[in-house]
Enzyme design. Structure first.
Site, PDB file in Angstrom:
ATOM      1  N   HIS A  97       0.812  -1.221   0.000  1.00 34.42           N
ATOM      2  CA  HIS A  97       0.000   0.000   0.000  1.00 34.42           C
ATOM      3  C   HIS A  97       0.849   1.276   0.000  1.00 34.42           C
ATOM      4  O   HIS A  97       0.348   2.352  -0.309  1.00 34.42           O
ATOM      5  CB  HIS A  97      -0.994  -0.001   1.166  1.00 34.42           C
ATOM      6  CG  HIS A  97      -0.410   0.299   2.507  1.00 34.42           C
ATOM      7  ND1 HIS A  97      -0.120  -0.689   3.427  1.00 34.42           N
ATOM      8  CD2 HIS A  97      -0.070   1.470   3.107  1.00 34.42           C
ATOM      9  CE1 HIS A  97       0.367  -0.128   4.522  1.00 34.42           C
ATOM     10  NE2 HIS A  97       0.409   1.184   4.351  1.00 34.42           N
ATOM     11  N   ASP A 127       0.121  -7.644   1.635  1.00 32.97           N
ATOM     12  CA  ASP A 127       0.490  -6.228   1.646  1.00 32.97           C
ATOM     13  C   ASP A 127       2.006  -6.047   1.678  1.00 32.97           C
ATOM     14  O   ASP A 127       2.530  -5.217   2.425  1.00 32.97           O
ATOM     15  CB  ASP A 127      -0.168  -5.501   2.825  1.00 32.97           C
ATOM     16  CG  ASP A 127      -0.159  -3.983   2.646  1.00 32.97           C
ATOM     17  OD1 ASP A 127       0.168  -3.515   1.540  1.00 32.97           O
ATOM     18  OD2 ASP A 127      -0.458  -3.266   3.616  1.00 32.97           O
ATOM     19  N   SER A 200       4.587   2.437   7.926  1.00 34.46           N
ATOM     20  CA  SER A 200       4.239   1.289   7.091  1.00 34.46           C
ATOM     21  C   SER A 200       5.418   0.848   6.235  1.00 34.46           C
ATOM     22  O   SER A 200       6.048   1.660   5.552  1.00 34.46           O
ATOM     23  CB  SER A 200       3.064   1.637   6.179  1.00 34.46           C
ATOM     24  OG  SER A 200       1.878   1.809   6.903  1.00 34.46           O
TER      25      SER A 200
END
Length: 463
Positions: A97, A127, A200
């Protein structure tokens, strides 16, 4: 006694690091900030409406002339994230992402220099993404650790680029393991080390400086860290990244079955001694069908590993090499049987839903809280079924019945009862009688809704 307890507490306290400074200094050169750029298309919404004669008319006319008929032009959007280098030749791990839809990916290193990166491969299911940069000199990198060895309560350290503020370190403990968020292959480590937006794709380290997780998500009511963060375990991530590096895509094993968890009443209906395993609800064309697997089989072990539930089976199959022949132990008709299955590739799999043939005269009946009807051409058309679809159509479900509590609804299709096909009300009545004569307390129904099959066990007591 007090002295012994004091000694134990002192020993425990000594296991806590005095500082994370040495660890942070050791691994920082391998942690990177990631900036992505994406072209956002011009808006198709109509531009501003200005009354004729308005003093702003000339201003908006000039604005529209500069920016297109809608007053909008394509623009560049930027996003920030984190990552880490896993090889001296420039392979970098991050979250999917973070780089999804990016036209350009810029990597900023701890020492201050920047390099452009290309995307090698992505896996939306976990992911994860793999990037590559070209460097004139070998890059500092970090190694994968064993997430399976991490215990709840162990110290961990997270690094990344929280909220775009630059390189940052946070520390905490492993709060839980084996967390699932939304995917079939989820195996997240939960930690209270502060993780925020921008973290992230960054690494979660153990005290040896090994990566045991890829920081991915937080649970928060306000968008900030409240001490519930999730990192995809290195057990999953290392395997996925290796496939992306070798093939540019994932290659997961595929068994070719639809499954559901075994519950107490399903176990009783099947005659299983233990409430575990994965109950096969459908076997379309694929590896399992070729090996002789059948709907109603309960998979008890896969490739020598016991199967507790569907989630563990899906994960294990996905992590097994495509083309490998594995032994699958199934429970069928009161006994176990070992099948040899050569796994296919999940990404290439197609799953047609087979249908039975034949039709019977229209008959309805009220059984087990269900009003059921034999299949007719009219019902096939109403339910959008294929011309050769067979089974009993549920016309109504009593709201005070067990069937209603277990989710059966009008429009469902019952294709099997007692693990045998049913095409008429009499077939269902016969299966009920056979189950009672065999001493069963419940009857197992195979129910399809919108093509998706599942088993439901209904009690035969007082029916």
């Amino acid at each position: 006694m007090a002295f012994v307890i004091a000694q134990a507490l002192t020993a425990a306290a000594q296991s806590r690091p005095d500082t994370f400074a040495d660890l942070a200094e050791k691994v920082s050169p391998a942690v990177v900030n990631i900036t992505t750029s994406t072209t956002v298309a011009a808006s198709t919404e109509p531009g501003p409406i200005v009354p004729e004669g308005s003093p702003f008319e000339d201003f908006f006319r000039d604005f529209m002339d500069r920016n297109g008929p809608n007053g909008q032009s394509p623009r560049r959007s930027q996003a920030l994230g984190s990552g880490f280098v896993i090889s001296e030749d420039g392979f970098i791990v991050t979250n999917n992402h973070v780089i999804q839809g990016a036209d350009e990916v810029l990597i900023e290193f701890f020492e201050g220099f920047e390099l452009d990166a290309k995307i090698i491969g992505t896996d939306p299911n976990t992911d994860l993404a793999l990037l590559k940069v070209d460097s004139d000199k070998p890059l500092k990198f970090v190694s994968w650790g064993d997430s399976e060895a991490a215990r709840v309560g162990d110290w961990v350290m997270a690094m990344g680029n929280p909220l775009g503020q630059g390189f940052s370190v946070s520390a905490g403990i492993v709060s839980a393991r084996g967390r699932a968020l939304s995917g079939s292959y989820d195996d997240y480590i939960q930690t209270d080390a502060a993780i925020n937006r921008g973290n992230s794709g960054g690494p979660l380290f153990n005290l040896s400086g090994e990566v045991i997780g890829v920081n991915t998500a937080i649970l928060s009511p306000n968008g900030g860290s409240i001490g519930i963060g999730f990192a995809m375990s290195s057990r999953v991530a290392e395997n996925v990244i290796a496939q992306l590096r070798d093939f540019g895509e994932t290659r997961r094993g595929w068994l070719g079955v639809r499954i559901q968890d075994v519950t107490d009443d399903l176990a009783e209906g099947l005659g299983l001694a233990e409430v575990r395993g994965a109950l096969v609800t459908d076997v379309p064309e694929g590896p399992a069908l070729e090996a002789g697997m059948e709907a109603g089989d309960v998979i008890l072990s896969f490739d020598g590993v016991e199967v507790d539930d569907t989630r563990s089976l899906v994960r294990q199959v996905g992590e097994t090499t495509v083309g490998k022949e594995v032994r699958v132990l199934v429970f069928r008709d009161g006994k176990t049987e070992t099948l040899r299955v050569t796994l296919g590739r999940r990404e290439d799999a197609e799953r047609p839903i087979p249908a039975s043939v034949n039709s019977t005269d229209p008959v309805t009946g009220d059984i087990l809280g269900l009003t059921v009807s034999n299949m007719t051409d009219e019902l096939r058309e109403q339910l959008g079924l294929s011309d050769d679809a067979e089974g009993l159509v549920v016309a109504d479900v009593a709201e005070d019945s067990e069937a209603y509590e277990k989710g059966l609804r009008a429009g469902d299709l019952i294709t099997e009862a007692g693990q045998e096909k049913v095409a008429s009300v009499k077939d269902l009545e016969d299966r009920i009688e056979e189950a009672r004569e065999a001493g069963r307390k419940s009857l197992l129904l195979l129910v399809r809704r919108d093509g998706d099959p599942r088993f439901v066990a209904l009690s035969l007591e007082d029916s």
